[in-house]
Write a protein that holds these residues in place. Structure first.
Motif, PDB file in Angstrom:
ATOM      1  N   ASN A 154      50.517  -2.872 -18.931  1.00  0.00           N
ATOM      2  CA  ASN A 154      51.278  -4.161 -18.611  1.00  0.00           C
ATOM      3  C   ASN A 154      52.826  -4.089 -19.059  1.00  0.00           C
ATOM      4  N   LEU A 155      53.024  -3.717 -20.508  1.00  0.00           N
ATOM      5  CA  LEU A 155      54.368  -3.459 -20.886  1.00  0.00           C
ATOM      6  C   LEU A 155      55.263  -2.657 -19.835  1.00  0.00           C
ATOM      7  N   ALA A 156      54.690  -1.467 -19.651  1.00  0.00           N
ATOM      8  CA  ALA A 156      55.506  -0.454 -18.638  1.00  0.00           C
ATOM      9  C   ALA A 156      55.673  -1.067 -17.331  1.00  0.00           C
ATOM     10  N   GLU A 157      54.808  -1.973 -16.810  1.00  0.00           N
ATOM     11  CA  GLU A 157      55.185  -2.548 -15.340  1.00  0.00           C
ATOM     12  C   GLU A 157      55.906  -3.661 -15.748  1.00  0.00           C
ATOM     13  N   SER A 158      55.833  -4.417 -16.622  1.00  0.00           N
ATOM     14  CA  SER A 158      56.731  -5.562 -16.818  1.00  0.00           C
ATOM     15  C   SER A 158      58.310  -5.029 -17.108  1.00  0.00           C
ATOM     16  N   VAL A 159      58.641  -4.067 -17.488  1.00  0.00           N
ATOM     17  CA  VAL A 159      60.225  -3.449 -17.694  1.00  0.00           C
ATOM     18  C   VAL A 159      60.411  -2.760 -16.187  1.00  0.00           C
ATOM     19  N   GLY A 160      59.773  -2.839 -15.391  1.00  0.00           N
ATOM     20  CA  GLY A 160      59.936  -1.978 -13.926  1.00  0.00           C
ATOM     21  C   GLY A 160      59.592  -0.642 -13.846  1.00  0.00           C
ATOM     22  N   MET A 161      58.601  -0.064 -14.434  1.00  0.00           N
ATOM     23  CA  MET A 161      58.392   1.218 -14.482  1.00  0.00           C
ATOM     24  C   MET A 161      57.340   1.212 -13.457  1.00  0.00           C
ATOM     25  N   ASP A 162      57.127   2.250 -12.494  1.00  0.00           N
ATOM     26  CA  ASP A 162      56.207   2.399 -11.558  1.00  0.00           C
ATOM     27  C   ASP A 162      55.184   3.410 -11.780  1.00  0.00           C
ATOM     28  N   TYR A 163      53.862   3.077 -11.394  1.00  0.00           N
ATOM     29  CA  TYR A 163      52.810   4.031 -11.662  1.00  0.00           C
ATOM     30  C   TYR A 163      53.153   5.425 -10.590  1.00  0.00           C
ATOM     31  N   GLU A 164      53.300   6.599 -11.314  1.00  0.00           N
ATOM     32  CA  GLU A 164      53.170   7.779 -10.143  1.00  0.00           C
ATOM     33  C   GLU A 164      51.946   8.559 -10.075  1.00  0.00           C
ATOM     34  N   CYS A 165      51.340   8.778 -10.957  1.00  0.00           N
ATOM     35  CA  CYS A 165      49.996   9.436 -11.048  1.00  0.00           C
ATOM     36  C   CYS A 165      49.042   9.453 -12.292  1.00  0.00           C
ATOM     37  N   THR A 166      48.031  10.151 -12.307  1.00  0.00           N
ATOM     38  CA  THR A 166      47.276  10.276 -13.336  1.00  0.00           C
ATOM     39  C   THR A 166      47.130  11.852 -13.839  1.00  0.00           C
ATOM     40  N   ARG A 167      47.740  12.166 -14.967  1.00  0.00           N
ATOM     41  CA  ARG A 167      47.708  13.823 -15.232  1.00  0.00           C
ATOM     42  C   ARG A 167      46.372  13.886 -16.004  1.00  0.00           C
ATOM     43  N   LYS A 168      45.551  14.871 -15.337  1.00  0.00           N
ATOM     44  CA  LYS A 168      44.117  15.181 -15.848  1.00  0.00           C
ATOM     45  C   LYS A 168      44.259  16.089 -17.265  1.00  0.00           C
ATOM     46  N   ASN A 169      43.621  15.758 -18.317  1.00  0.00           N
ATOM     47  CA  ASN A 169      43.451  16.551 -19.452  1.00  0.00           C
ATOM     48  C   ASN A 169      44.724  16.772 -19.839  1.00  0.00           C
ATOM     49  N   PHE A 170      45.772  15.988 -19.908  1.00  0.00           N
ATOM     50  CA  PHE A 170      47.056  16.093 -20.149  1.00  0.00           C
ATOM     51  C   PHE A 170      47.431  16.200 -21.803  1.00  0.00           C
ATOM     52  N   ILE A 171      46.820  15.609 -22.583  1.00  0.00           N
ATOM     53  CA  ILE A 171      47.322  15.507 -24.021  1.00  0.00           C
ATOM     54  C   ILE A 171      45.972  15.598 -24.778  1.00  0.00           C
ATOM     55  N   PHE A 172      45.835  16.433 -26.090  1.00  0.00           N
ATOM     56  CA  PHE A 172      44.899  16.659 -26.866  1.00  0.00           C
ATOM     57  C   PHE A 172      45.117  15.543 -28.201  1.00  0.00           C
TER      58      PHE A 172
END
Length: 188
Positions: A154-172
């Motif tokens: 919600n915070l990202a969207e409220s400051v005008g950031m757009d969803y791009e993708c879902t990165r699978k198994n991205f971070i440990f």
């Protein structure tokens, strides 16, 4: 906004906030607000943390490390302070992913949970993005967000950031490789 290039110190103000690198004189304020955190409200909230290792010397070393990271353009770490009384509210940081033809970075943010639901995070991140684009000269900023963290989404969207993708198994983290939602904003 001011920029001292010899130390690469950037500071900015909003109506209610001051966003700037930590200073050694911030130690007691910084420590007090960590100690005043409420217990964790969910998995992505550290809540109360053991601050016993955070001596004054430890903090001074942290401030110097942040300055070194900024001078090498590895990361830029900013404290978020309430303007009216100087209270440390949290942190916003940028990590450089790639410069050259990309000018690409990642944002991280955290507001102490005793100050949630007062609009501080949105105000701080909005101004921090201004710093990233206008002073740090990033072209693209990404937020890497856990799928089960609706407050951050919600915070990202409220400051005008757009969803791009879902990165699978991205971070440990949490003992396993986890997926992250990627939100982004480009400079205009």
């Amino acid at each position: 906004m001011k920029l001292r290039e010899e130390t690469f110190e950037v500071a900015s103000e909003t109506e209610r906030l001051i966003i700037r690198p930590l200073k050694k004189s911030d130690y007691e304020n910084w420590l007090n607000e960590f100690k005043n955190r409420y217990p964790s409200k969910h998995r992505h909230d550290q809540g109360k943390v053991d601050m016993s290792v955070c001596t004054r010397e430890w903090f001074y070393n942290l401030v110097e490390k942040h300055q070194d990271l900024a001078l090498t353009d590895t990361a830029h770490v900013f404290g978020v302070f309430r303007k009216r009384d100087g209270t440390h509210l949290g942190m916003v940081d940028f990590s450089t992913i790639e410069r050259d033809d990309f000018q690409w970075g990642r944002i991280g943010y955290s507001i102490h949970n005793q100050y949630w639901r007062q609009g501080y995070a949105k105000e701080a991140v909005t101004e921090a993005l201004n710093i990233a684009f206008n002073y740090l000269k990033f072209h693209r900023i990404e937020a890497h967000i856990n799928l089960d963290n609706p407050a951050s989404i919600n915070l990202a969207e409220s400051v005008g950031m757009d969803y791009e993708c879902t990165r699978k198994n991205f971070i440990f983290e949490f003992g396993e490789w986890t997926d992250n939602l990627i939100y982004y904003k480009n400079a205009f």
